[in-house]
Design an enzyme around this catalytic site. Sequence first.
Site, PDB file in Angstrom:
ATOM      1  N   HIS A  55       0.714  -1.102  -0.044  1.00  0.00           N
ATOM      2  CA  HIS A  55       0.100   0.075   0.100  1.00  0.00           C
ATOM      3  C   HIS A  55       0.862   1.224   0.003  1.00  0.00           C
ATOM      4  CE1 HIS A  55      -3.957  -1.931   1.562  1.00  0.00           C
ATOM      5  NE2 HIS A  55      -3.466  -2.581   0.460  1.00  0.00           N
ATOM      6  N   GLU A  57       1.021   3.687   1.788  1.00  0.00           N
ATOM      7  CA  GLU A  57       1.915   4.242   3.314  1.00  0.00           C
ATOM      8  C   GLU A  57       3.222   3.110   3.298  1.00  0.00           C
ATOM      9  OE1 GLU A  57      -1.257   3.144   2.566  1.00  0.00           O
ATOM     10  OE2 GLU A  57      -2.575   3.870   4.370  1.00  0.00           O
ATOM     11  N   CYS A  80      -5.206   1.412   6.678  1.00  0.00           N
ATOM     12  CA  CYS A  80      -6.005   0.369   6.633  1.00  0.00           C
ATOM     13  C   CYS A  80      -5.794  -0.282   8.116  1.00  0.00           C
ATOM     14  CB  CYS A  80      -6.109  -0.652   5.721  1.00  0.00           C
ATOM     15  SG  CYS A  80      -4.501  -1.531   5.407  1.00  0.00           S
ATOM     16  N   CYS A  89      -1.845  -1.469   7.501  1.00  0.00           N
ATOM     17  CA  CYS A  89      -0.840  -0.086   7.388  1.00  0.00           C
ATOM     18  C   CYS A  89      -0.496   0.664   8.628  1.00  0.00           C
ATOM     19  CB  CYS A  89      -1.422   0.730   6.266  1.00  0.00           C
ATOM     20  SG  CYS A  89      -1.281   0.290   4.448  1.00  0.00           S
ATOM     21  N   SER A 173     -16.112   9.092 -40.955  1.00  0.00           N
ATOM     22  CA  SER A 173     -15.834   9.592 -39.437  1.00  0.00           C
ATOM     23  C   SER A 173     -14.283   9.392 -39.173  1.00  0.00           C
ATOM     24  CB  SER A 173     -16.444   8.756 -38.526  1.00  0.00           C
ATOM     25  OG  SER A 173     -16.238   7.370 -38.255  1.00  0.00           O
ATOM     26  N   GLU A 299     -17.061   4.374 -25.310  1.00  0.00           N
ATOM     27  CA  GLU A 299     -16.608   4.996 -26.597  1.00  0.00           C
ATOM     28  C   GLU A 299     -17.562   4.883 -27.671  1.00  0.00           C
ATOM     29  OE1 GLU A 299     -12.715   4.903 -28.305  1.00  0.00           O
ATOM     30  OE2 GLU A 299     -12.017   3.975 -26.303  1.00  0.00           O
TER      31      GLU A 299
END
Length: 381
Positions: A55, A57, A80, A89, A173, A299
């Site tokens: 993580h 941290e 956490c 953490c 296009s 999209e």
Amino acid sequence: MSDKLLTVDERWMTRALEVGRGGRPSPNPHVGAVVLAASGELAGEGHHQMAGSDHAEVAALKAAGDLAKGGTLYVTLEPCNHHGRTPPCVDAIVRAGISRVVIGCRDPNLQVTGGGIEALRREGIHVEAGILEARATNLLAPWSKHVASGIPFVRLKLALSLDGRIATRTGASRWVTGPEARARVHLLRSECDAVLVGVGTVLADDPRLNVRHVDGPSPKRVVLDTKLRTPLTSRLVETASEIPTWIVCSHLANVDTREALEARGVRVWPVDENTSGRVDVLSALRLLGSRGVVTLLVEGGAEVAGSFLAGELADELHAFLAPKLLGPRGRPGAVDWCGPDDPAEAPQLLNPTWELCGRDAYVHGRIAHGGSDTPNPARDR
């Protein structure tokens, strides 16, 4: 905001937010962290690179080493205090000897019994929370929505001319927008778990939907195809063994066609139809969310775009406006839907950002639906 107007905590939280945009942590959130030594100098920084890795941290504390003792940790999300794929953490912060922790926002995941702030305070560590909270919350927006609702955070991309056309009168296009805009779209693809189009786009353009113009991974490719009209010879099917390719169809779709597609490596997922006899978009989103898609780029196709806006399912808009006029007989509208009765009820961008991509204008931001001045809450509608 000018750096001169920021407090020390805001300045370093800004840096943590910048660092936190890195990595590909999905289905986990983007998180950034910065460690200042007791002297006030930068000692280390880090972000959550990918699911299962350190993580933010822990990455920052490892970079800081012994300089972390007596220092300050800035982190965009509450640390956490539970065991997942990695240890808590909070334990790493305590072991490192950090004396103060500054947090952007609390953990919004109500399914996790975290209590990171309370656990740190019980260890005698001074904690400040809510520094640049709005920006920290925005960094978490895709993950927060997925956790709360089970459906992906949807980014809707449009490309159109100044007079609102997406193609000429002949249907041509390529290309309405310029190369810089196309590169930005590929960057958006690389940041998302999946990209989605309708079968009409597949039949008209035979797209690849991969990442080519920038460095980055290609997302999963998803086609809404009620009756399984995607050709076996399409580039999506031919490359399905290289890039995960999913087709969402009706339960009534032809079984032989489904088996032929699956034999070529395409995953075919049947869902319910809507009242118009087409794939129900919300059902498709629930399916994608259950398969780990946290951020989805939509999209393709005016009808698909219209379905997402009509259902208030789009969270962000990314529109590219080319300085071209394609004429009144050009293909109209990047979005096919009935729209609001009153302009005050129209979907709008909150705090839109306008940029130039080469010669094209690029506007993007969070969408508020129904004339609201806030985004839709993260809930399963």
